[in-house]
Every structure is written in structure tokens, then in C-alpha cells.
Design a protein around this motif. Structure first.
Motif, PDB file in Angstrom:
ATOM      1  N   GLY A  55      -3.654   0.816  13.711  1.00  0.00           N
ATOM      2  CA  GLY A  55      -3.339   1.670  12.580  1.00  0.00           C
ATOM      3  C   GLY A  55      -2.219   2.586  12.984  1.00  0.00           C
ATOM      4  N   CYS A 218      -8.132  -4.588   2.346  1.00  0.00           N
ATOM      5  CA  CYS A 218      -7.750  -4.724   3.688  1.00  0.00           C
ATOM      6  C   CYS A 218      -6.268  -4.866   3.901  1.00  0.00           C
ATOM      7  N   GLN A 222      -6.286  -1.292   8.865  1.00  0.00           N
ATOM      8  CA  GLN A 222      -7.105  -0.597   7.734  1.00  0.00           C
ATOM      9  C   GLN A 222      -8.249   0.019   8.282  1.00  0.00           C
ATOM     10  N   GLU A 223      -8.990  -0.651   9.196  1.00  0.00           N
ATOM     11  CA  GLU A 223     -10.353  -0.303   9.661  1.00  0.00           C
ATOM     12  C   GLU A 223      -9.950   1.235  10.439  1.00  0.00           C
ATOM     13  N   VAL A 224      -9.018   1.323  11.334  1.00  0.00           N
ATOM     14  CA  VAL A 224      -8.651   2.544  12.189  1.00  0.00           C
ATOM     15  C   VAL A 224      -8.455   3.788  11.095  1.00  0.00           C
ATOM     16  N   ALA A 226      -9.375   3.907   8.081  1.00  0.00           N
ATOM     17  CA  ALA A 226     -10.461   4.351   7.413  1.00  0.00           C
ATOM     18  C   ALA A 226     -11.541   5.138   8.068  1.00  0.00           C
ATOM     19  N   ARG A 227     -11.799   4.724   9.442  1.00  0.00           N
ATOM     20  CA  ARG A 227     -12.557   5.274  10.286  1.00  0.00           C
ATOM     21  C   ARG A 227     -12.272   6.782  10.436  1.00  0.00           C
TER      22      ARG A 227
END
Length: 317
Positions: A55, A218, A222-224, A226-227
Motif C-alpha cells: 500500500g 482490486c 488495495q487491502e491496506v 481500504a483497511r
């Protein structure tokens, strides 16, 4: 500012243009950048980030569609543009897309309210408005015009990118520091070589200035990203400050920021810097909790004092 053409136009050698062509150009970029590229309209550009899997930003880009079908372009800082092309090209695989670092000239055009754009031998579109929302995109037969963010409502700012195969040499100022200072005052961050793999998009306020889509799907990191957004864990943001001239501004990106009241360790880092009007203009990444309380200093705990200035948008957690 005078009315001469040279005072209106600046050659921006610090910005380069990447061309992305092919049937899969938009979908490929959509899967790599932080913003929605497949939904990009011809009349609009988009600010977006390119992240590592963790990220952290490797680049910030302004992306727009070209006149030709299946062609997009992206502005990026010149010192990282070759590396971005090389890295993105590694992930093309079977996609029908080609990335090319062009030699298209980039200019900044600053128009005081009520002043028409210079004719520029047909480079300016006939419908260039006196003012337009940021990232509005217009095309002439030989150039693209993208409205740049401006902190001064009396000044319209445009990136002028000559897209023709035989670009003209325009009468322009060669020193881009005033234009860079205006980017800083507008709160527009640019990732440079000294700050690659350092910041997540939120700490550079990209989510506050429409540089991130949280619904597009995605992309690397993206996960980092979004979190941090959905858990409300963004504790650091980007602020704007002024300091007395010190070492050359071009060397300040990535330099530490200190709080003179707590001098033992850095409390932030310079994102971008430019010298203009007798001051160093700074974008600096700091803790939100320090914003109204710290005695910010440049490079050392007893370095030049940094006076925090208002950005044209609110800094939120």
C-alpha cells in the motif's frame, strides 16, 4: 504577474508523459491504480496513485484519455517516470497494452481571472473556459489541456501537453518553482524518487482530493488502503507550511521534520518543496495530533521554523 506570454507559461521539465495504448489499456490501468480508470470520461482527467503490495506509493499520476481510441496518457514526475514504465510493463503479461515514456513537452499555463489564453499558434482549444473544475480536460488538434487544482480562485491553472509528433517550442519561463509552489499551496502531492515506497495514499491526502476510489475493486495495496479507510486508522496527514529559505528546495523531498519541543526523533517528513516568493513552500507528512501544537522545524530540531498554512480543503482523519 505581467501580461507577457512568458509570465503566463512555464516549461515543466519535472513532469513527463507516459503513453498507454492498446485494447486493454484502460482495464490494465484500472487494475493497477487507486482510482477508477475504466469509467474515465474523455472530458475529465483523474488523479491516482500506484502502490506496492503493502500500500505504499511508488507514484502519483494524472491520467486522461487521448483523442485516439484505446490511448491514455499519464503525467508523472520525470525522476520516477522511467521506473514506473518499467515496473508497470512487468505486469502486462497477456494484456493488449503497451506503455511508452514519451518526450511530449509539458507546460503550465496560469491565467489570471478575465485574461484569455494566448493563441499559441492553434495549440489552445477554441472553447478554453476562463475557469473550470480541476481535472477538466480539453483537446486541440495538437495538445491536451488539463485543469490543475488552484488555491487562488483568481488564477486558473492548466497543464498543457503537446501531443503532436512535431511539438512547438513555446515562449515560456524555464524555472518551474513558482508552478510547483502553486501545486503545494493547492495541496497536490507528487511522489518523487526520494519518497517512493514511503507513504500510503491517505497520508498524502489522496482520499481527500479524489485520488482514491474505494469501490473500484482490486489493485496492488488495495487491502491496506481500504483497511486504513474503513477502520479509521489514519493518524497522519499532509499539511502545508512555509519556511525561510535554507538548502536548495529540490533537495528537501524526503527530509525529516522535527518538533522543537520534542527534539529526540523526527515527527514527519517533507513530501514536496519549492522556493517562491522568498519562502520555501512545503508539503509535509505529520501526525494529526501534532498539527495545532508542535513547533515544526525543517531537517533538525533547531532548523528553520515551519509556519503551517491552510490548505484549500479540510484535513480529516
Amino acid at each position: 504577474m505581467t501580461d507577457s506570454i512568458e509570465s503566463l507559461i512555464t516549461r515543466l521539465n519535472d513532469l513527463s508523459v507516459i503513453e498507454i495504448t492498446g485494447a486493454d489499456a484502460a482495464s490494465f490501468l484500472h487494475g493497477q491504480l487507486t482510482h477508477d480508470i475504466t469509467g474515465l470520461k474523455p472530458e475529465s482527467a483523474r488523479l491516482a496513485g500506484y502502490c506496492t503490495a503493502k500500500g505504499r506509493l511508488l507514484g502519483s499520476l494524472v491520467v486522461w484519455r487521448g483523442v485516439a481510441a484505446d490511448t491514455l496518457y499519464a503525467l508523472a514526475k520525470t525522476d520516477i517516470a522511467p521506473a514506473l514504465v518499467k515496473r508497470l510493463s512487468m505486469f502486462v503479461l497477456r494484456a493488449k497494452v503497451k506503455l511508452t515514456l514519451t518526450d511530449m513537452p509539458v507546460y503550465g499555463v496560469a491565467l489570471p481571472q478575465g485574461q484569455a489564453a494566448p493563441a499559441l499558434d492553434g495549440l489552445a482549444p477554441s472553447d478554453l473556459p476562463a475557469a473550470a473544475p480541476a481535472y477538466t480536460t480539453l483537446h486541440s488538434s495538437a495538445a491536451a489541456w488539463i485543469a490543475a487544482p488552484s488555491a487562488d480562485p483568481q488564477i486558473s491553472r492548466w497543464w498543457l501537453v503537446q501531443t503532436s509528433e512535431s511539438p512547438q517550442a513555446l515562449p515560456a519561463e524555464a524555472d518551474g518553482s513558482s508552478w510547483q509552489a502553486a501545486d503545494i499551496a493547492a495541496g497536490l502531492p507528487w511522489v518523487v524518487a526520494a519518497t517512493q515506497d514511503t507513504f500510503i495514499p491517505q497520508t498524502l491526502n489522496l482520499d481527500l482530493i479524489d485520488g482514491v476510489s474505494f469501490t473500484k475493486g482490486c489493485y496492488p495495496g488495495q487491502e491496506v488502503v481500504a483497511r486504513s479507510h474503513y477502520r479509521g486508522t489514519v493518524k497522519r496527514r499532509m499539511a502545508y507550511g512555509l519556511a525561510a529559505p535554507a538548502e536548495p528546495a529540490a533537495q528537501l523531498a524526503g527530509v525529516d521534520i522535527y518538533n522543537a519541543a520534542k527534539p529526540d526523533s523526527p515527527c514527519g517528513r517533507v513530501v514536496n518543496a519549492a522556493a517562491a516568493g522568498g519562502s520555501i513552500h512545503l508539503l509535509l507528512e505529520i501526525q494529526l495530533a501534532d498539527l495545532d501544537a508542535a513547533d515544526f522545524r525543517l531537517a533538525t530540531a533547531d532548523g528553520a521554523k515551519i509556519a503551517i498554512q491552510a490548505l484549500p480543503y479540510a484535513i480529516a482523519a
